[in-house]
Design a protein around this motif. Sequence first.
Motif, PDB file in Angstrom:
ATOM      1  N   UNK A 103       0.852  -1.186   0.000  1.00  0.00           N
ATOM      2  CA  UNK A 103       0.000   0.000   0.000  1.00  0.00           C
ATOM      3  C   UNK A 103       0.888   1.236   0.000  1.00  0.00           C
ATOM      4  N   UNK A 104       1.058   1.847  -1.130  1.00  0.00           N
ATOM      5  CA  UNK A 104       1.895   3.047  -1.245  1.00  0.00           C
ATOM      6  C   UNK A 104       1.038   4.272  -0.964  1.00  0.00           C
ATOM      7  N   UNK A 105       1.506   5.109  -0.065  1.00  0.00           N
ATOM      8  CA  UNK A 105       0.753   6.308   0.302  1.00  0.00           C
ATOM      9  C   UNK A 105       0.988   7.391  -0.735  1.00  0.00           C
ATOM     10  N   UNK A 106      -0.086   7.897  -1.280  1.00  0.00           N
ATOM     11  CA  UNK A 106       0.014   8.978  -2.256  1.00  0.00           C
ATOM     12  C   UNK A 106      -0.951  10.074  -1.882  1.00  0.00           C
ATOM     13  N   UNK A 107      -0.533  11.295  -2.010  1.00  0.00           N
ATOM     14  CA  UNK A 107      -1.394  12.436  -1.752  1.00  0.00           C
ATOM     15  C   UNK A 107      -1.669  13.127  -3.076  1.00  0.00           C
ATOM     16  N   UNK A 108      -2.895  13.041  -3.518  1.00  0.00           N
ATOM     17  CA  UNK A 108      -3.273  13.643  -4.792  1.00  0.00           C
ATOM     18  C   UNK A 108      -4.194  14.817  -4.535  1.00  0.00           C
ATOM     19  N   UNK A 109      -3.726  15.996  -4.860  1.00  0.00           N
ATOM     20  CA  UNK A 109      -4.548  17.185  -4.707  1.00  0.00           C
ATOM     21  C   UNK A 109      -5.511  17.276  -5.888  1.00  0.00           C
ATOM     22  N   UNK A 110      -6.808  17.508  -5.607  1.00  0.00           N
ATOM     23  CA  UNK A 110      -7.763  17.610  -6.714  1.00  0.00           C
ATOM     24  C   UNK A 110      -7.463  18.816  -7.595  1.00  0.00           C
ATOM     25  N   UNK A 111      -7.732  18.669  -8.854  1.00  0.00           N
ATOM     26  CA  UNK A 111      -7.546  19.756  -9.815  1.00  0.00           C
ATOM     27  C   UNK A 111      -8.843  20.549  -9.890  1.00  0.00           C
ATOM     28  N   UNK A 112      -8.766  21.855  -9.638  1.00  0.00           N
ATOM     29  CA  UNK A 112      -9.957  22.695  -9.698  1.00  0.00           C
ATOM     30  C   UNK A 112     -10.239  23.103 -11.137  1.00  0.00           C
ATOM     31  N   UNK A 113     -11.471  22.878 -11.560  1.00  0.00           N
ATOM     32  CA  UNK A 113     -11.909  23.217 -12.911  1.00  0.00           C
ATOM     33  C   UNK A 113     -12.882  24.386 -12.853  1.00  0.00           C
ATOM     34  N   UNK A 114     -12.891  25.191 -13.896  1.00  0.00           N
ATOM     35  CA  UNK A 114     -13.806  26.330 -13.989  1.00  0.00           C
ATOM     36  C   UNK A 114     -14.591  26.240 -15.286  1.00  0.00           C
ATOM     37  N   UNK A 115     -15.913  26.275 -15.160  1.00  0.00           N
ATOM     38  CA  UNK A 115     -16.787  26.246 -16.334  1.00  0.00           C
ATOM     39  C   UNK A 115     -17.645  27.504 -16.335  1.00  0.00           C
ATOM     40  N   UNK A 116     -17.577  28.257 -17.410  1.00  0.00           N
ATOM     41  CA  UNK A 116     -18.357  29.491 -17.531  1.00  0.00           C
ATOM     42  C   UNK A 116     -19.354  29.374 -18.665  1.00  0.00           C
ATOM     43  N   UNK A 117     -20.579  29.761 -18.370  1.00  0.00           N
ATOM     44  CA  UNK A 117     -21.629  29.810 -19.384  1.00  0.00           C
ATOM     45  C   UNK A 117     -21.773  31.269 -19.812  1.00  0.00           C
ATOM     46  N   UNK A 118     -21.341  31.578 -21.024  1.00  0.00           N
ATOM     47  CA  UNK A 118     -21.336  32.954 -21.494  1.00  0.00           C
ATOM     48  C   UNK A 118     -22.746  33.462 -21.730  1.00  0.00           C
ATOM     49  N   UNK A 119     -22.874  34.773 -21.885  1.00  0.00           N
ATOM     50  CA  UNK A 119     -24.176  35.361 -22.191  1.00  0.00           C
ATOM     51  C   UNK A 119     -24.721  34.739 -23.464  1.00  0.00           C
ATOM     52  N   UNK A 120     -25.987  34.378 -23.410  1.00  0.00           N
ATOM     53  CA  UNK A 120     -26.614  33.743 -24.567  1.00  0.00           C
ATOM     54  C   UNK A 120     -26.453  32.235 -24.592  1.00  0.00           C
ATOM     55  N   UNK A 121     -25.831  31.653 -23.565  1.00  0.00           N
ATOM     56  CA  UNK A 121     -25.596  30.209 -23.523  1.00  0.00           C
ATOM     57  C   UNK A 121     -26.196  29.585 -22.267  1.00  0.00           C
ATOM     58  N   UNK A 122     -26.446  28.266 -22.327  1.00  0.00           N
ATOM     59  CA  UNK A 122     -26.752  27.430 -21.174  1.00  0.00           C
ATOM     60  C   UNK A 122     -25.784  26.255 -21.265  1.00  0.00           C
ATOM     61  N   UNK A 123     -25.218  25.835 -20.128  1.00  0.00           N
ATOM     62  CA  UNK A 123     -24.194  24.793 -20.144  1.00  0.00           C
ATOM     63  C   UNK A 123     -24.573  23.664 -19.191  1.00  0.00           C
TER      64      UNK A 123
END
Length: 331
Positions: A103-123
């Motif tokens: 059992x190898x100990x690993x620390x994985x930090x989550x990657x933060x994602x950003x999603x933007x819905x521009x004017x005139x769009x729905x996402x």
Amino acid sequence: MSEKELKKLLGGYLNDTCSDQEKVFLDTFFDSYGIESDLGGLSDFDYDLLKKEMMGNIKKKVRGIEGRQKKSGYSLWRPWYGIVASFLVLLGISVGFLLQTPEKIEVKQPLLLTQTSLSGQKTDIVLSDGTKIRLNSGSTLVFPDSFGNMASREVTLIGEAFFDVTPNPSKPFIINSGELVTKVLGTSFNISAYPENNLSMVTVATGEVEVTPKFDAADGVIITPNEQAVFNKDNENMQTRKVAMDRYLNWKNGIIQFEDETLGRVAEVLERWYGVHIAMENKALAECHITATYDNARLSVILKSIVYAKKNMEYTYLSEKEVLLKGSCGD
């Protein structure tokens, strides 16, 4: 201390199953014996990880030991004097155990994602846990690529979105939206929290939702289907009310509904939905009141409807993305 006992002690530390005394012994040993030079077989990552975990607990554990010493009148350290000597002799064996454990100990930090819905769009967004989100125009969602071993599923919303949260009683879903924190286990609801609006609203479709102002956790409320929590940014007041749910959820199906809204507010919504700028010839126009429902309508259809209802009003396109409203509010 035998090799078997030493392996058990080290394994127990890493699995958080050893006693306070054992943890304090290992913490103190790392700090006192300059052990870095003896761990040549460990990679920098493995050593730093082990050292960080041990040292992260030492102050708290030693404080507890010292407190018990004062109360009991005798030292809890004495039984470990012989163990320190044994540990030095068996150090090479213990390092080999750490390197060979499956059992190898690993620390994985989550990657933060950003999603933007521009004017005139729905996402539409699907998170790693299966939670489905529909992001309204002019809105942004920040979320981790995986919730992994996190104690909660936490995201940040700027604007408006409808959430259909995958149930997980052991891992609550938390949405930070401006001044509000919304917490659920598994339900569907809508949050409208545009920075430019003085009201933030949470409307429940199914299940139960807890809504709390960030500045005052004691002022939190729990709402159920057809209920809405409304937070006023001006006076920092939270209220709940019964609502016609569809009025606040129809947007995700392309339906715009105005119920006695000012034209100024209507213009803000249309700007986000259609990606245009709507200017007004005079301030009085912004106070006109509009009641109407539009089902996936083109902007031109909505503008024609408004000027038809307000006989003394007209509009003109200054450019492809800019509209000017002129006249007055006469019905």
